[in-house]
Design an enzyme around this catalytic site. Sequence first.
Site, PDB file in Angstrom:
ATOM      1  N   GLY A  48      55.906  33.834 -21.566  1.00  0.00           N
ATOM      2  CA  GLY A  48      56.832  34.674 -20.785  1.00  0.00           C
ATOM      3  C   GLY A  48      58.256  34.167 -20.980  1.00  0.00           C
ATOM      4  N   GLY A  52      64.225  36.173 -17.567  1.00  0.00           N
ATOM      5  CA  GLY A  52      63.953  35.597 -16.253  1.00  0.00           C
ATOM      6  C   GLY A  52      63.785  34.089 -16.264  1.00  0.00           C
ATOM      7  CD  GLU A  75      60.732  41.513 -23.911  1.00  0.00           C
ATOM      8  OE1 GLU A  75      61.154  42.693 -23.870  1.00  0.00           O
ATOM      9  OE2 GLU A  75      60.637  40.796 -22.889  1.00  0.00           O
ATOM     10  CG  ASP A 111      48.156  41.266 -23.873  1.00  0.00           C
ATOM     11  OD1 ASP A 111      48.710  40.617 -22.955  1.00  0.00           O
ATOM     12  OD2 ASP A 111      47.091  41.889 -23.730  1.00  0.00           O
ATOM     13  CB  ALA A 112      50.655  36.100 -22.971  1.00  0.00           C
ATOM     14  CE1 TYR A 226      62.019  33.616  -3.061  1.00  0.00           C
ATOM     15  CE2 TYR A 226      60.633  35.288  -2.027  1.00  0.00           C
ATOM     16  CZ  TYR A 226      61.825  34.576  -2.086  1.00  0.00           C
ATOM     17  OH  TYR A 226      62.807  34.828  -1.167  1.00  0.00           O
ATOM     18  CE1 TYR A 236      57.204  38.210  -4.875  1.00  0.00           C
ATOM     19  CE2 TYR A 236      56.171  36.238  -3.966  1.00  0.00           C
ATOM     20  CZ  TYR A 236      56.587  36.991  -5.058  1.00  0.00           C
ATOM     21  OH  TYR A 236      56.346  36.521  -6.323  1.00  0.00           O
ATOM     22  CE  LYS A 245      54.286  34.421  -7.799  1.00  0.00           C
ATOM     23  NZ  LYS A 245      54.327  34.227  -9.267  1.00  0.00           N
ATOM     24  CG  LEU A 274      66.590  33.316  -9.540  1.00  0.00           C
ATOM     25  CD1 LEU A 274      65.955  32.517 -10.667  1.00  0.00           C
ATOM     26  CD2 LEU A 274      68.081  33.008  -9.438  1.00  0.00           C
TER      27      LEU A 274
HETATM   28  P1  NAI Z   1      60.643  38.673 -16.147  1.00  0.00           P
HETATM   29  O1  NAI Z   1      60.164  40.074 -16.146  1.00  0.00           O
HETATM   30  O2  NAI Z   1      62.095  38.414 -16.297  1.00  0.00           O
HETATM   31  O3  NAI Z   1      59.896  37.849 -17.309  1.00  0.00           O
HETATM   32  C1  NAI Z   1      58.549  38.097 -17.618  1.00  0.00           C
HETATM   33  C2  NAI Z   1      58.212  37.594 -18.999  1.00  0.00           C
HETATM   34  O4  NAI Z   1      56.827  37.845 -19.259  1.00  0.00           O
HETATM   35  C3  NAI Z   1      58.989  38.272 -20.131  1.00  0.00           C
HETATM   36  O5  NAI Z   1      59.259  37.308 -21.114  1.00  0.00           O
HETATM   37  C4  NAI Z   1      57.981  39.278 -20.672  1.00  0.00           C
HETATM   38  O6  NAI Z   1      58.187  39.644 -22.030  1.00  0.00           O
HETATM   39  C5  NAI Z   1      56.704  38.494 -20.514  1.00  0.00           C
HETATM   40  N1  NAI Z   1      55.483  39.306 -20.493  1.00  0.00           N
HETATM   41  C6  NAI Z   1      55.141  40.280 -19.609  1.00  0.00           C
HETATM   42  N2  NAI Z   1      53.907  40.757 -19.915  1.00  0.00           N
HETATM   43  C7  NAI Z   1      53.478  40.055 -20.994  1.00  0.00           C
HETATM   44  C8  NAI Z   1      52.299  40.072 -21.764  1.00  0.00           C
HETATM   45  N3  NAI Z   1      51.271  40.892 -21.498  1.00  0.00           N
HETATM   46  N4  NAI Z   1      52.205  39.224 -22.815  1.00  0.00           N
HETATM   47  C9  NAI Z   1      53.227  38.384 -23.121  1.00  0.00           C
HETATM   48  N5  NAI Z   1      54.366  38.314 -22.419  1.00  0.00           N
HETATM   49  C10 NAI Z   1      54.479  39.145 -21.363  1.00  0.00           C
HETATM   50  O7  NAI Z   1      60.058  38.032 -14.803  1.00  0.00           O
HETATM   51  P2  NAI Z   1      60.476  36.759 -13.926  1.00  0.00           P
HETATM   52  O8  NAI Z   1      61.182  37.238 -12.720  1.00  0.00           O
HETATM   53  O9  NAI Z   1      61.098  35.719 -14.748  1.00  0.00           O
HETATM   54  O10 NAI Z   1      59.038  36.251 -13.438  1.00  0.00           O
HETATM   55  C11 NAI Z   1      58.338  35.200 -14.082  1.00  0.00           C
HETATM   56  C12 NAI Z   1      57.500  34.436 -13.054  1.00  0.00           C
HETATM   57  O11 NAI Z   1      58.379  33.838 -12.106  1.00  0.00           O
HETATM   58  C13 NAI Z   1      56.539  35.317 -12.246  1.00  0.00           C
HETATM   59  O12 NAI Z   1      55.372  34.566 -11.964  1.00  0.00           O
HETATM   60  C14 NAI Z   1      57.312  35.547 -10.974  1.00  0.00           C
HETATM   61  O13 NAI Z   1      56.475  35.846  -9.874  1.00  0.00           O
HETATM   62  C15 NAI Z   1      57.948  34.196 -10.799  1.00  0.00           C
HETATM   63  N6  NAI Z   1      59.077  34.155  -9.868  1.00  0.00           N
HETATM   64  C16 NAI Z   1      60.133  35.035  -9.957  1.00  0.00           C
HETATM   65  C17 NAI Z   1      61.169  34.974  -9.021  1.00  0.00           C
HETATM   66  C18 NAI Z   1      62.324  35.920  -9.059  1.00  0.00           C
HETATM   67  O14 NAI Z   1      63.059  35.970  -8.071  1.00  0.00           O
HETATM   68  N7  NAI Z   1      62.568  36.651 -10.135  1.00  0.00           N
HETATM   69  C19 NAI Z   1      61.176  33.963  -7.955  1.00  0.00           C
HETATM   70  C20 NAI Z   1      60.059  33.058  -8.006  1.00  0.00           C
HETATM   71  C21 NAI Z   1      59.051  33.179  -8.905  1.00  0.00           C
HETATM   72 NA    NA Z   2      59.929  34.745 -17.474  1.00  0.00          NA
END
Ligand code: NAI
Ligand code: NA
Length: 398
Positions: A48, A52, A75, A111-112, A226, A236, A245, A274
């Site tokens: 991922g 983010g 992507e 797909d991871a 989170y 949440y 979570k 964020l």
């Molecule tokens: P994001 O949407 O910015 O990043 C998600 C990533 O996962 C991207 O790189 C995307 O390409 C990848 N991805 C999605 N499906 C995929 C798949 N099937 N195969 C491979 N890659 C895949 O999301 P974000 O916000 O960074 O979230 C990441 C983690 O952080 C999650 O567990 C989220 O719950 C957690 N988190 C997020 C917070 C926030 O405020 N944004 C706060 C605390 C935790």
């Molecule tokens: Na991420």
Amino acid sequence: MDIRPIIKGVIAKNCNPEGCRKSIQSQIHQLQQLPAISTGPKKVLVIGASSGLGLATRISLAFGGRADTIGISYERPPSGEKSGTAGWFNNLAFTEAAEKEGLIAKNFVGDAYSEPMQQQVVDYIRSEFEGSIDCIVYSLAAGVRPRPDGSGFWKSSLKPVGEPFAGNIINIEKDQIQPVSMPPASPEEVQETVKVMGGENWEEWIRCLDSNNLLARGVKTIAFSYIGSDVTYPIYFGGTMGQAKLHLHDTSDRLNKFLSKHQGEAHIGVSTALVSKASVFIPGFSCYMMALSRVLKQKGEYETSVAHMHRMMKDFLFHPEGVKTDENRLIRADDRELNPEVQAEIFRLIDKVTAENFRSDQYADYSGFIEEFMGLSGFTAKDRVFPETIASQEPALN
Ligand code: NAI
Ligand code: NA
């Protein structure tokens, strides 16, 4: 090239590739002004990695710790009329900058959740990456996960559990606050959210790397959670996402035991809220994040994503004296957000934000929120144009 953003509701449908590149370069530059990690990992897998928290962590470990990184993401490259996704260009910009520094930065796009992806990554580590993995960052945020038997998908939901929830979202396309109400999730929706966003796939990755003898002695793995405050709890942590979570937290305990044979550790990094592609969907969250950012900026405690994740890496996960956790074995990088003074001020402000005044920045950091959101796709707040605004020379009110 002049690219106009196309926004539908809270989803950016296109991106500005050059803007994405500049944004990555500026995040790397920001990071380089911060103190480096003294005892960080050198061979990192980020699941991922393209946006983010995962991307911010990859930047921290590579540019703040000189780690070689493998990034997995889902992507799309540009094709025909379609611009490609921001994450695609983030990957390119990251790799270009890392290679300039003499670091390996390999990307896998696909797909991871799938076994073929695990196999490709294993083959690459064996044949080219040279050296076993000493850190695995698990940072997927996905709406769906293919069922392994080929019978469709599990779907994740963002819903309350037990009782309905009503909150506002900021419709970024229309520049309006809109009320949203959500019925409680069904038991199936809870289960499917756990399948998609819980720890099962994290554990599969760790076990796969272990069975292929690719984990280094002292390996660390982290996934992000989170918890939030009373404001965000019903939608949440008390909702479907919280159930996922909790599963992730249990998985970290299981993996922590499993990794002891490598003198390794598994952790949960609890992050602050964020602005991300996903978080703008959550009812109540946008106004909460606007109030939070306003309060933290006033206190001089506001952090960009990259600064936040670097602090989580440097001062918690890779602290020279060992990992810093709370009594529940959780890394609490959400300390500034959950400071009772900060929460009290958020409560006070959020009550005053209305559908009429929210754009004024009077009680919350709307400008900062929009800038962050647009920045995720390589745009700036100024790139937004509203047909109503042009017609009437006034902001559109609902
Ligand atoms: P994001 O949407 O910015 O990043 C998600 C990533 O996962 C991207 O790189 C995307 O390409 C990848 N991805 C999605 N499906 C995929 C798949 N099937 N195969 C491979 N890659 C895949 O999301 P974000 O916000 O960074 O979230 C990441 C983690 O952080 C999650 O567990 C989220 O719950 C957690 N988190 C997020 C917070 C926030 O405020 N944004 C706060 C605390 C935790
Ligand atoms: Na991420």
